[in-house]
Design a protein around this motif. Structure first.
Motif, mmCIF file in Angstrom:
data_model
loop_
_atom_site.group_PDB
_atom_site.id
_atom_site.type_symbol
_atom_site.label_atom_id
_atom_site.label_comp_id
_atom_site.label_asym_id
_atom_site.label_seq_id
_atom_site.Cartn_x
_atom_site.Cartn_y
_atom_site.Cartn_z
ATOM 1 N N GLU A 1 8.952 -1.169 -12.507
ATOM 2 C CA GLU A 1 8.581 -2.416 -11.832
ATOM 3 C C GLU A 1 7.151 -2.343 -11.306
ATOM 4 N N LEU A 2 6.749 -1.183 -10.804
ATOM 5 C CA LEU A 2 5.369 -1.045 -10.335
ATOM 6 C C LEU A 2 4.384 -1.158 -11.490
ATOM 7 N N ALA A 3 4.710 -0.545 -12.628
ATOM 8 C CA ALA A 3 3.805 -0.599 -13.780
ATOM 9 C C ALA A 3 3.668 -2.010 -14.324
ATOM 10 N N ALA A 4 4.735 -2.797 -14.203
ATOM 11 C CA ALA A 4 4.710 -4.162 -14.724
ATOM 12 C C ALA A 4 4.025 -5.149 -13.779
ATOM 13 N N ALA A 5 3.826 -4.753 -12.541
ATOM 14 C CA ALA A 5 3.227 -5.655 -11.556
ATOM 15 C C ALA A 5 1.724 -5.752 -11.779
ATOM 16 N N PRO A 6 1.102 -6.858 -11.396
ATOM 17 C CA PRO A 6 -0.349 -6.993 -11.559
ATOM 18 C C PRO A 6 -1.086 -5.994 -10.675
ATOM 19 N N GLN A 7 -2.032 -5.293 -11.254
ATOM 20 C CA GLN A 7 -2.797 -4.280 -10.526
ATOM 21 C C GLN A 7 -4.251 -4.729 -10.437
ATOM 22 N N ARG A 8 -4.634 -5.219 -9.281
ATOM 23 C CA ARG A 8 -6.005 -5.674 -9.060
ATOM 24 C C ARG A 8 -6.587 -4.924 -7.874
ATOM 25 N N GLY A 9 -7.749 -4.347 -8.055
ATOM 26 C CA GLY A 9 -8.435 -3.714 -6.953
ATOM 27 C C GLY A 9 -9.095 -4.750 -6.067
ATOM 28 N N THR B 1 -8.112 10.978 7.039
ATOM 29 C CA THR B 1 -9.436 10.869 7.642
ATOM 30 C C THR B 1 -9.947 9.435 7.498
ATOM 31 N N THR B 2 -10.838 9.066 8.378
ATOM 32 C CA THR B 2 -11.330 7.687 8.425
ATOM 33 C C THR B 2 -11.974 7.257 7.111
ATOM 34 N N ASP B 3 -12.654 8.181 6.433
ATOM 35 C CA ASP B 3 -13.370 7.818 5.212
ATOM 36 C C ASP B 3 -12.432 7.441 4.071
ATOM 37 N N LEU B 4 -11.155 7.847 4.136
ATOM 38 C CA LEU B 4 -10.209 7.510 3.066
ATOM 39 C C LEU B 4 -9.646 6.099 3.209
ATOM 40 N N LYS B 5 -9.906 5.450 4.335
ATOM 41 C CA LYS B 5 -9.468 4.068 4.524
ATOM 42 C C LYS B 5 -10.593 3.115 4.108
ATOM 43 N N VAL B 6 -11.001 3.232 2.846
ATOM 44 C CA VAL B 6 -12.022 2.333 2.310
ATOM 45 C C VAL B 6 -11.468 0.918 2.257
ATOM 46 N N PRO B 7 -12.318 -0.120 2.198
ATOM 47 C CA PRO B 7 -11.812 -1.498 2.258
ATOM 48 C C PRO B 7 -11.170 -2.009 0.975
ATOM 49 N N ASP B 8 -11.041 -1.175 -0.046
ATOM 50 C CA ASP B 8 -10.375 -1.546 -1.297
ATOM 51 C C ASP B 8 -8.922 -1.078 -1.215
ATOM 52 N N PHE B 9 -7.980 -2.032 -1.209
ATOM 53 C CA PHE B 9 -6.574 -1.676 -1.059
ATOM 54 C C PHE B 9 -6.063 -0.819 -2.221
ATOM 55 N N ALA B 10 -6.653 -0.921 -3.388
ATOM 56 C CA ALA B 10 -6.183 -0.154 -4.534
ATOM 57 C C ALA B 10 -6.501 1.327 -4.393
ATOM 58 N N THR B 11 -7.588 1.670 -3.737
ATOM 59 C CA THR B 11 -8.029 3.057 -3.682
ATOM 60 C C THR B 11 -7.895 3.696 -2.300
ATOM 61 N N ALA B 12 -7.691 2.907 -1.262
ATOM 62 C CA ALA B 12 -7.535 3.467 0.075
ATOM 63 C C ALA B 12 -6.256 4.287 0.163
ATOM 64 N N TRP B 13 -6.273 5.324 1.009
ATOM 65 C CA TRP B 13 -5.063 6.094 1.259
ATOM 66 C C TRP B 13 -4.027 5.185 1.927
ATOM 67 N N GLY B 14 -2.786 5.322 1.472
ATOM 68 C CA GLY B 14 -1.710 4.501 2.017
ATOM 69 C C GLY B 14 -0.930 5.246 3.087
ATOM 70 N N GLY B 15 -0.998 4.782 4.300
ATOM 71 C CA GLY B 15 -0.259 5.391 5.387
ATOM 72 C C GLY B 15 -0.696 4.803 6.706
ATOM 73 N N ILE B 16 0.260 4.659 7.627
ATOM 74 C CA ILE B 16 -0.024 4.071 8.933
ATOM 75 C C ILE B 16 0.194 5.130 10.008
ATOM 76 N N SER B 17 -0.780 5.282 10.878
ATOM 77 C CA SER B 17 -0.701 6.251 11.968
ATOM 78 C C SER B 17 -0.125 5.564 13.197
ATOM 79 N N SER B 18 1.070 6.015 13.609
ATOM 80 C CA SER B 18 1.724 5.309 14.711
ATOM 81 C C SER B 18 2.617 6.211 15.543
#
Length: 441
Positions: free
Chosen positions: A188-196, A312-329
């Motif tokens: 399902e993930l592979a079939a979904a549209p992938q846009r950076g 690290t802060t630098d991995l949270k780039v403003p591109d959702f496709a390439t930013a590290w996925g995770g929430i600090s809480s």
């Protein structure tokens, strides 16, 4: 008695009441009437502040050793203590090495020992090719085994294909163990549209509900065949909830959890480019949030845990496709959930059930999760009607990134106690680490 904590509002398994909680040798000796005259060496009068059982967070990525620029046991457990969390279980990935062999587990325990401010246990990992390692890990005391059904985001922790999943489930069933699963279907993930790019709507479309729904349906089929106890991690899709409810109604050992960010944040409110909100599965629409609250209320979902996954802060780039996925809480879970729970008419008794008793029961932590005789004297003291505004720089996890920045939340954690000893006071962890390393009973 070594210590008595006295409050007009003590959250016990039977409800909230005025009481005196007596502590001896780090355990709760008795829950006494509020006016009881029992003597103790120390009496801590909490007034109207609420005495809660210490939170149990069974979903934390500490990343130590190996990725300690992201997080580490000292910083993660300081954040936990400041937020009322007295026990956490560390996920097997994002550290180097991952917790997939006994040798790797011992390496992680060596790093954590004498550096943790709260009690710490460990999940093992189930990967393609490590089937023979599951029994030794189980016997070494891991609390269960985590697997991914889709790519994890790190090369050293590949996901299980269907055949591997069946083999792993069968082995864990033979061990009488617990399989915990990141459930998104790779097809399902592979079939979904992938846009950076910076648009959150594009990222949300790339992780559709169908990926979660199909994966949970497949897991239920595996449980039906193998009898394995399975826990579905970080539910965000409303479509998974009827599947879990039906499985449980049919007597299958399937449980699920959700996270503070899925209960308090919505896709409609995520700004474009704000990748501090990125996680997988993603924060979905308000209707999914409402369904998750309903599932907590009716018992379909029994745990709320952080899925603290920092970087690290630098991995949270403003591109959702390439930013590290995770929430600090990790430090903010209790006030975040309480803020929304109180708005919806839930009580602190409910919150304690979801954030302390439920996770403790999941992991088999029989001495944690409740203010009751015989349990560890682990407490969080909360001023539930006071508010504060989240300043990332004031948090204790390693990097000042959080999706809650600037939000005003209800619930100020006054202090945190581990086995009858104060380990944090007014948001400041005390300096000496006193946490212990836990193994499955």
């Amino acid at each position: 008695m070594d210590l008595i904590l006295r409050s007009t509002r003590v959250v016990t398994p039977g409800g909230v009441r005025a009481a005196r909680v007596a502590v001896t040798d780090g355990r709760i000796a008795a829950v006494l009437p509020y006016e009881d005259g029992t003597a103790a060496a120390v009496v801590e009068d909490l007034g109207d502040d609420v005495l809660l059982p210490g939170l149990v967070d069974t979903h934390v990525h500490v990343n130590d050793p190996g990725r300690t620029a992201w997080e580490g046991f000292p910083s993660a457990t300081r954040a936990a203590a400041a937020g009322g969390v007295t026990t956490l279980l560390d996920m097997p990935l994002n550290s180097l090495p991952p917790t997939t062999t006994v040798a790797n587990l011992r390496a992680k325990q060596a790093v954590a020992r004498d550096r943790a401010h709260v009690d710490v246990g460990f999940w093992g990992g189930a990967l393609p090719g490590n089937l023979a390692d599951l029994r030794p890990l189980h016997e070494a005391g891991v609390f269960g085994f985590k697997a991914f059904l889709s790519p994890s985001g790190v090369e050293e922790f590949p996901h299980l294909g269907r055949a591997d999943l069946e083999a792993v489930a069968g082995e864990i069933a033979r061990l009488g163990g617990l399989l915990i699963v990141h459930a998104e279907d790779p097809g399902e993930l592979a079939a979904a549209p992938q846009r950076g790019g910076a648009r959150y709507a594009d990222f949300l479309a790339s992780r559709p509900r169908a990926a979660e729904n199909e994966a949970v349906a497949a897991l239920v089929d595996v449980v039906r065949r193998a009898g394995t106890r399975v826990h579905v991690l970080h539910l965000s899709s409303s479509g998974t909830l009827p599947l879990i409810a039906a499985a449980r109604a049919g007597g299958l050992p399937v449980t699920g959890e959700t996270c503070p960010h899925f209960l308090t944040l919505t896709a409609e409110d995520v700004p474009d480019g704000a990748t501090e909100f990125k996680c997988c599965p993603p924060i979905r629409e308000a209707a999914d949030r409402d369904a998750l609250w309903a599932a907590l209320a009716d018992g379909t979902v029994g745990c709320v845990v952080s899925d603290h996954s920092p970087c690290t802060t630098d991995l949270k780039v403003p591109d959702f496709a390439t930013a590290w996925g995770g929430i600090s809480s990790l430090q903010l879970g209790l006030p975040a959930v309480w803020t929304e729970a109180r708005r919806r008419g839930h009580t602190l008794h409910d919150v304690a059930r979801w954030m302390s008793a439920g996770p403790a029961a999941l992991a088999g932590l029989s001495r944690k999760g409740a203010i009751a005789p015989g349990r560890d004297a682990d407490f969080a003291v909360l001023a539930p009607d006071e508010t504060f505004t989240v300043d990332p720089a004031a948090l204790h996890h390693r990097n000042p990134v959080t999706a809650y920045a600037g939000r005003t939340l209800y619930g100020v954690v006054r202090s945190t106690w581990l086995r009858g000893r104060r380990i944090a006071d007014h948001g400041t962890p005390l300096t000496e680490p006193t946490g212990r390393l836990l193994e499955r009973a």
